[in-house]
Design a protein around this motif. Structure first.
Motif, mmCIF file in Angstrom:
data_model
loop_
_atom_site.group_PDB
_atom_site.id
_atom_site.type_symbol
_atom_site.label_atom_id
_atom_site.label_comp_id
_atom_site.label_asym_id
_atom_site.label_seq_id
_atom_site.Cartn_x
_atom_site.Cartn_y
_atom_site.Cartn_z
ATOM 1 N N TRP A 100 0.288 -36.544 -23.447
ATOM 2 C CA TRP A 100 0.448 -37.557 -22.419
ATOM 3 C C TRP A 100 -0.918 -38.205 -22.201
ATOM 4 N N ASP A 101 -0.901 -39.406 -21.661
ATOM 5 C CA ASP A 101 -2.143 -40.118 -21.380
ATOM 6 C C ASP A 101 -2.691 -39.667 -20.033
ATOM 7 N N PRO A 102 -4.018 -39.673 -19.888
ATOM 8 C CA PRO A 102 -4.614 -39.331 -18.593
ATOM 9 C C PRO A 102 -4.156 -40.308 -17.512
ATOM 10 N N SER A 103 -4.209 -39.874 -16.277
ATOM 11 C CA SER A 103 -3.845 -40.748 -15.155
ATOM 12 C C SER A 103 -4.888 -41.858 -15.020
ATOM 13 N N PRO A 104 -4.514 -42.958 -14.366
ATOM 14 C CA PRO A 104 -5.469 -44.056 -14.174
ATOM 15 C C PRO A 104 -6.694 -43.592 -13.380
ATOM 16 N N ALA A 105 -7.789 -44.282 -13.572
ATOM 17 C CA ALA A 105 -9.035 -43.952 -12.863
ATOM 18 C C ALA A 105 -8.798 -43.929 -11.356
ATOM 19 N N GLY A 106 -9.294 -42.893 -10.708
ATOM 20 C CA GLY A 106 -9.173 -42.758 -9.263
ATOM 21 C C GLY A 106 -7.895 -42.080 -8.802
ATOM 22 N N ALA A 107 -6.933 -41.910 -9.692
ATOM 23 C CA ALA A 107 -5.661 -41.250 -9.344
ATOM 24 C C ALA A 107 -5.760 -39.761 -9.678
ATOM 25 N N PRO A 108 -4.977 -38.922 -8.990
ATOM 26 C CA PRO A 108 -4.975 -37.494 -9.321
ATOM 27 C C PRO A 108 -4.541 -37.284 -10.775
#
Length: 174
Positions: free
Chosen positions: A17-25
């Motif tokens: 899976w892709d990492p969460s967007p910047a600043g999101a958990p």
């Protein structure tokens, strides 16, 4: 057993899976395997294998555990050595659960999801969870042992709306 009918022996279940967007958990997805006894193949699991443990006999191990999805390709992998499972086990169900620490998160909200079940270099199944986009957990594959002792793999993509702890209790239901 002849070499032509040996069945599935050892598989790797890999998850990406892709990492969460910047600043999101961070998004944290986990592979879970439930092992079921021959006398109760659809009852409660004899045991579960997930990010904090391995099978008592060492036949199911989590090789890699990612908590963020950061990596190249498949970030999390579990090895299932079906041929080494004791005869009193007849069914193994493998699934994926999304940790819900930062609020409800479904597969459709996680970019780049994918799962692959592979024996050697042969893909037995691949999926992107699109058909269970609203679910927070899903079964992926079912392995069953026949009367000769050979194991077969069957895709079993079913979505659940549950937390990881409860998923272990319901993932193997008929």
């Amino acid at each position: 057993m002849s070499g032509l009918n040996k069945g599935v022996e050892k598989v790797e279940v890999a998850l990406k899976w892709d990492p969460s967007p910047a600043g999101a958990p961070a998004h944290d997805l986990d592979i879970v395997a439930g092992v079921y006894a021959a006398e109760a193949p659809y009852g409660p699991p004899a045991y579960l294998v997930h990010f904090d443990n391995r099978s008592p006999d060492g036949t199911i191990t989590l090789q890699r555990d990612s908590r963020t999805g950061q990596g190249f390709g498949y970030d999390e992998a579990m090895t299932v050595e079906l041929v080494r499972l004791a005869d009193h086990y007849a069914r193994v169900v493998v699934g994926v659960a999304i940790q819900q620490g930062a609020g409800r998160l479904a597969f459709g909200q996680v970019a780049g999801t994918g799962v692959r079940v592979r024996e050697g270099y042969t893909d037995l199944l691949t999926d992107d969870f699109a058909s269970v986009a609203d679910a927070t957990a899903a079964t992926v594959a079912e392995f069953t042992r026949d009367d000769t002792g050979a194991w077969t793999c069957r895709p079993l993509l079913r979505g659940f709306n549950t937390d990881p702890r409860s998923f272990g209790d319901v993932m193997g239901a008929a």
